[in-house]
Design an enzyme around this catalytic site. Sequence first.
Site, PDB file in Angstrom:
ATOM      1  N   HIS A   1      12.102  80.430  16.419  1.00 42.48           N
ATOM      2  CA  HIS A   1      11.129  81.528  16.621  1.00 42.48           C
ATOM      3  C   HIS A   1      11.935  82.751  16.942  1.00 42.48           C
ATOM      4  O   HIS A   1      12.488  82.732  18.156  1.00 42.48           O
ATOM      5  CB  HIS A   1       9.728  81.464  17.333  1.00 42.48           C
TER       6      HIS A   1
ATOM      7  N   TYR B   1      -0.339  86.028  20.561  1.00 43.10           N
ATOM      8  CA  TYR B   1      -0.862  86.409  21.709  1.00 43.10           C
ATOM      9  C   TYR B   1      -1.992  87.356  21.561  1.00 43.10           C
ATOM     10  O   TYR B   1      -1.565  88.499  21.374  1.00 43.10           O
ATOM     11  CB  TYR B   1      -0.137  86.691  23.061  1.00 43.10           C
TER      12      TYR B   1
ATOM     13  N   PRO C   1       0.549  78.806  32.138  1.00 46.41           N
ATOM     14  CA  PRO C   1       1.027  78.293  30.622  1.00 46.41           C
ATOM     15  C   PRO C   1       1.439  79.790  29.902  1.00 46.41           C
ATOM     16  O   PRO C   1       2.216  79.750  28.613  1.00 46.41           O
ATOM     17  CB  PRO C   1       0.117  77.489  29.862  1.00 46.41           C
TER      18      PRO C   1
ATOM     19  N   LYS D   1       6.762  78.727  30.241  1.00 41.59           N
ATOM     20  CA  LYS D   1       7.994  78.866  31.491  1.00 41.59           C
ATOM     21  C   LYS D   1       7.995  77.338  32.112  1.00 41.59           C
ATOM     22  O   LYS D   1       9.093  76.928  32.815  1.00 41.59           O
ATOM     23  CB  LYS D   1       8.017  79.749  32.753  1.00 41.59           C
TER      24      LYS D   1
ATOM     25  N   TYR E   1      11.042  86.065  28.159  1.00 41.52           N
ATOM     26  CA  TYR E   1      10.318  85.157  27.255  1.00 41.52           C
ATOM     27  C   TYR E   1      11.530  84.297  26.812  1.00 41.52           C
ATOM     28  O   TYR E   1      11.155  83.019  26.773  1.00 41.52           O
ATOM     29  CB  TYR E   1       9.738  85.929  25.932  1.00 41.52           C
TER      30      TYR E   1
END
Length: 391
Positions: A72, A201, A293, A297, A385
């Site tokens: 991704h 998200y 979550p 991580k 990220y």
Amino acid sequence: MRTTVGIIGAGPAGLLLARLLHNAGIDAVVLESRDRAYVEQRQRAGILEQGTVDVLRAAGAGERMDHEGLRHDGIELRFARRRHRVDFPALTGGKSVTVYAQTEVCKDLIALQLKEGGPLLFEAEALAVEGADTDTPRVRFRHQGTEDVLECDYVVGCDGFWGVARQAIPAALTQVFERTYPFGWLGILADVPPSHDELVYARHDRGFALLSMRSPSVSRLYLQVPAGTDAGDWSDEQIWDELERRFETADDWTLRRGPVTQKSVTPMRSFVHEPMRHGRLFLAGDAAHIVPPTGAKGLNLAVGDVVTFARALTHERRTGSPELLDAYSQTCLRRVWQAERFSYDMTTLLHRAPDATPFEDRLQLARLERLTVSRAAETDLAEAYTGFPFG
């Protein structure tokens, strides 16, 4: 039984550490309280940072990941019915993440360990770590109904939050930092292709939602729910209806629905135990720290811990210097706290607190708006990220 490194726990951290030590010519024994089937079916994380992917490849555990994992190059943020994509490679110099479930990582590492590595004992329950502050620490454990002792030069506790390793560090020498959130995640697995090709998200006035996946044909989705929610109180239809509301956009995007095969609620908390070392006992992964979550991580932090330990022990074996082993806790905690910071930022950015005021709602929207117009703000998110450097 004797070995150089006794590893408690055969999750991804313990298994990867065993592989790294094997490749460095250092012997280890892994003790796992559960059976093999449980470890290979335990649903947990699914997002691998760039650094984790690189480590698995270098360790010889990347073949199936490279074939079946889903690379991704970004995520999508949704708020106020708007969509904004964060382009990871453009913001980080080429970094990405890979969707590859923890269950699959464990299967790959277990197969390698049983084929090439040292002993991996399933259904071997660690009872206590003794002599951590001596040169000869040991692990008392029960296997096949009989108690035994594993004598070691070092013990690494990869046995999770409820394991025995952390209990061996005297409370007077420790500090604990933690935060419990007033909400959790209601998560489902569904036999339906993902409705988007990257993670989504979503911040909504009704609460957070996440669209993820496990494969091109299996979707993984989450809803923010009050802490203490029973997954059984939500019907499949209610879950899909609520997901549809929270993912709504101003365009013609639609949510695909399918049979729900698994349903559970994950509590949300932040936790850090300092130090991560006592004598010859080292903590790794959830034994030392937990993150909500939202930032993806948890598994990646555990990988960073065991990479740091393996490098430090290899350095000690080659040079005779314990410098890197002595710095283990400090080195890991720098990365841990950055991950805690990022996970907290993502959680407070996207989740609506039960007592949120209109002012706080507006601040959330302003923070999200900033990400759509500021390359610097986007870069900070993308760098975090895709992963902080190891060591």
